[in-house]
Design an enzyme around this catalytic site. Structure first.
Site, PDB file in Angstrom:
ATOM      1  CG  HIS A  69       4.717  -6.348  -1.153  1.00  0.00           C
ATOM      2  ND1 HIS A  69       4.777  -5.036  -1.552  1.00  0.00           N
ATOM      3  CD2 HIS A  69       3.487  -6.789  -1.525  1.00  0.00           C
ATOM      4  CE1 HIS A  69       3.641  -4.708  -2.154  1.00  0.00           C
ATOM      5  NE2 HIS A  69       2.848  -5.749  -2.158  1.00  0.00           N
TER       6      HIS A  69
ATOM      7  CB  SER B  58      -3.686   2.502   1.805  1.00  0.00           C
ATOM      8  OG  SER B  58      -3.847   1.928   0.544  1.00  0.00           O
TER       9      SER B  58
ATOM     10  CB  THR C  87      -2.520  11.518 -13.462  1.00  0.00           C
ATOM     11  OG1 THR C  87      -3.434  11.023 -14.443  1.00  0.00           O
ATOM     12  CG2 THR C  87      -1.541  12.499 -14.077  1.00  0.00           C
TER      13      THR C  87
ATOM     14  CE1 TYR D 213       0.788   6.732  -3.126  1.00  0.00           C
ATOM     15  CE2 TYR D 213       0.590   8.812  -1.947  1.00  0.00           C
ATOM     16  CZ  TYR D 213       0.016   7.812  -2.707  1.00  0.00           C
ATOM     17  OH  TYR D 213      -1.316   7.879  -3.047  1.00  0.00           O
TER      18      TYR D 213
ATOM     19  CE  LYS E   3      -3.308  -1.194  -0.645  1.00  0.00           C
ATOM     20  NZ  LYS E   3      -3.557  -1.863  -1.962  1.00  0.00           N
TER      21      LYS E   3
HETATM   22  P1  A3P Z   1      -5.095   4.645  -1.166  1.00  0.00           P
HETATM   23  O1  A3P Z   1      -5.704   3.372  -0.670  1.00  0.00           O
HETATM   24  O2  A3P Z   1      -4.665   5.550  -0.039  1.00  0.00           O
HETATM   25  O3  A3P Z   1      -5.924   5.350  -2.165  1.00  0.00           O
HETATM   26  P2  A3P Z   1      -0.162  -0.387  -3.597  1.00  0.00           P
HETATM   27  O4  A3P Z   1      -0.148  -0.277  -5.070  1.00  0.00           O
HETATM   28  O5  A3P Z   1       1.205  -0.484  -2.997  1.00  0.00           O
HETATM   29  O6  A3P Z   1      -1.078  -1.467  -3.161  1.00  0.00           O
HETATM   30  O7  A3P Z   1      -0.699   0.985  -3.023  1.00  0.00           O
HETATM   31  C1  A3P Z   1      -2.021   1.364  -3.250  1.00  0.00           C
HETATM   32  C2  A3P Z   1      -2.175   2.834  -2.918  1.00  0.00           C
HETATM   33  O8  A3P Z   1      -1.523   3.626  -3.928  1.00  0.00           O
HETATM   34  C3  A3P Z   1      -3.633   3.237  -2.887  1.00  0.00           C
HETATM   35  O9  A3P Z   1      -3.743   4.267  -1.887  1.00  0.00           O
HETATM   36  C4  A3P Z   1      -3.808   3.801  -4.298  1.00  0.00           C
HETATM   37  O10 A3P Z   1      -4.905   4.656  -4.471  1.00  0.00           O
HETATM   38  C5  A3P Z   1      -2.481   4.540  -4.459  1.00  0.00           C
HETATM   39  N1  A3P Z   1      -2.189   4.856  -5.864  1.00  0.00           N
HETATM   40  C6  A3P Z   1      -2.216   4.022  -6.922  1.00  0.00           C
HETATM   41  N2  A3P Z   1      -1.974   4.697  -8.059  1.00  0.00           N
HETATM   42  C7  A3P Z   1      -1.793   5.991  -7.708  1.00  0.00           C
HETATM   43  C8  A3P Z   1      -1.523   7.197  -8.446  1.00  0.00           C
HETATM   44  N3  A3P Z   1      -1.403   7.202  -9.765  1.00  0.00           N
HETATM   45  N4  A3P Z   1      -1.397   8.344  -7.742  1.00  0.00           N
HETATM   46  C9  A3P Z   1      -1.523   8.368  -6.411  1.00  0.00           C
HETATM   47  N5  A3P Z   1      -1.778   7.260  -5.649  1.00  0.00           N
HETATM   48  C10 A3P Z   1      -1.916   6.090  -6.299  1.00  0.00           C
END
Ligand code: A3P
Length: 308
Positions: free
Chosen positions: A115, A145, A235, A200, A60
């Site tokens: 991971h 998240s 984006t 991030y 996340k």
């Molecule tokens: P949220 O749950 O806070 O929205 P992972 O890919 O490691 O599982 O992480 C998922 C998180 O990254 C989610 O956060 C998701 O919305 C966010 N995420 C994915 N693509 C993104 C992007 N283009 N810009 C910003 N956040 C992004």
């Protein structure tokens, strides 16, 4: 909010439910359905090529986002849309190879995700063969998240309260272990690897700058137009609509899409919507105890209304 007694009962139930579906190996919990100790052991001896790229994250923290960025940087066919391949196929997880990809026969440059903690990664990476892009997200947002994501797991059949999940996260009793150990481990061993640490929150502040930084690290030159395409397609809004990038392609028996989405909010500071003042103070205390000695800067919030 539940009484402390109620929260404990639920924590135990959740802990038990997770235990039944996972196994602990070398200090880390893995999901039983998708991997085994033999797979984890074999990773140590994986043969690495000079131009291999490993994207490593704690869950996340922006894995899916950076898979998209790296895929766009590395594959012209991905940029110009001539190759319609999902990001999970472009960047398979080495410990959860759910599509049984034959890593050896993949053309270079190979891109992998993981991971894993630093000590379970392929040994060759320690000889600075191959590159690691490590993405770090502030732990409060990663936790929130993760909580929402956890509810999408159809294999865990019990009610998950926020209080119970917070407790498990802090104790590192979640899949992939402790955020604190993961980030500390990679951070303190960064000299052993050919690694770029990306935040991030920094990507949220200036995506283009970070795309360029990643390109430089990978020794890849993209012209302005190609860079624009990478930024545009990475984006939040565009990825949410992109069926190759938004993870809606995963089957429901893996992630129950009626319960949530991978691309949920994509903002910095969402923890403020869930954590109570007391929980936040407790978290800050734990953070200080576990990470306070590291010269790591964490961004807990940004002034932003919506995700870009
Ligand atoms: P949220 O749950 O806070 O929205 P992972 O890919 O490691 O599982 O992480 C998922 C998180 O990254 C989610 O956060 C998701 O919305 C966010 N995420 C994915 N693509 C993104 C992007 N283009 N810009 C910003 N956040 C992004």
């Amino acid at each position: 909010m539940n009484s402390p007694e109620m929260a404990t009962i639920e924590q135990d139930a959740l802990g038990e439910a997770m235990k039944a579906k996972s196994f602990k190996y070398k200090g880390i919990s893995f999901e039983k359905r998708y991997t085994s100790p033999e797979v984890i052991d074999a990773i140590e001896h994986m043969e690495i090529r000079d131009n291999d790229v490993f994207l490593v994250t704690y869950p996340k923290s922006g894995t899916v986002w950076t898979q998209q960025i790296l895929s766009l940087i590395l594959n012209e066919g991905h940029r110009n849309g001539t190759e319609q391949i999902t990001n999970i196929e472009r960047a398979p997880a080495i410990e959860y190879n759910i599509h049984n990809v034959d890593f050896k026969s993949r053309p270079s440059p190979r891109l992998f995700s993981s991971h894993l903690p630093y000590y379970l990664m392929p040994k060759d990476l320690r000889f600075k063969t191959g590159k690691v892009v490590y993405v770090c997200r502030n732990p409060k947002d990663a936790l929130v998240s993760y909580y929402h994501f956890f509810k999408m797991n159809p294999n865990i059949k019990c009610t998950v309260t926020w209080e119970a999940f917070l407790d498990l996260f802090i104790k590192g009793k979640v899949l992939c272990g402790s955020w604190f150990d993961h980030v500390r481990g990679w951070y303190t061993h960064k000299e052993d690897f050919n690694i770029l640490i990306v935040k991030y929150e920094e990507m949220k502040k200036d995506l283009r700058f970070n795309v360029q930084k990643i390109c430089k690290f990978l020794d890849i030159t993209l012209n302005d137009k190609a860079t624009d395409i990478v930024v545009e397609r990475a984006t939040f809004k565009n990825m949410k609509d992109d069926p190759l990038a938004n993870y809606t392609f995963l089957p429901n028996d893996m992630y129950d899409k009626s319960k949530g989405v991978f691309l949920r909010k994509g903002i910095v500071g969402d923890w403020k919507n869930l954590m109570t003042v007391a929980q936040n103070e407790m978290f800050d205390k734990v953070y200080k105890e576990k990470m306070g000695d590291l010269p790591m800067k964490i961004t807990w919030e940004l002034n932003e209304e919506t995700a870009s």
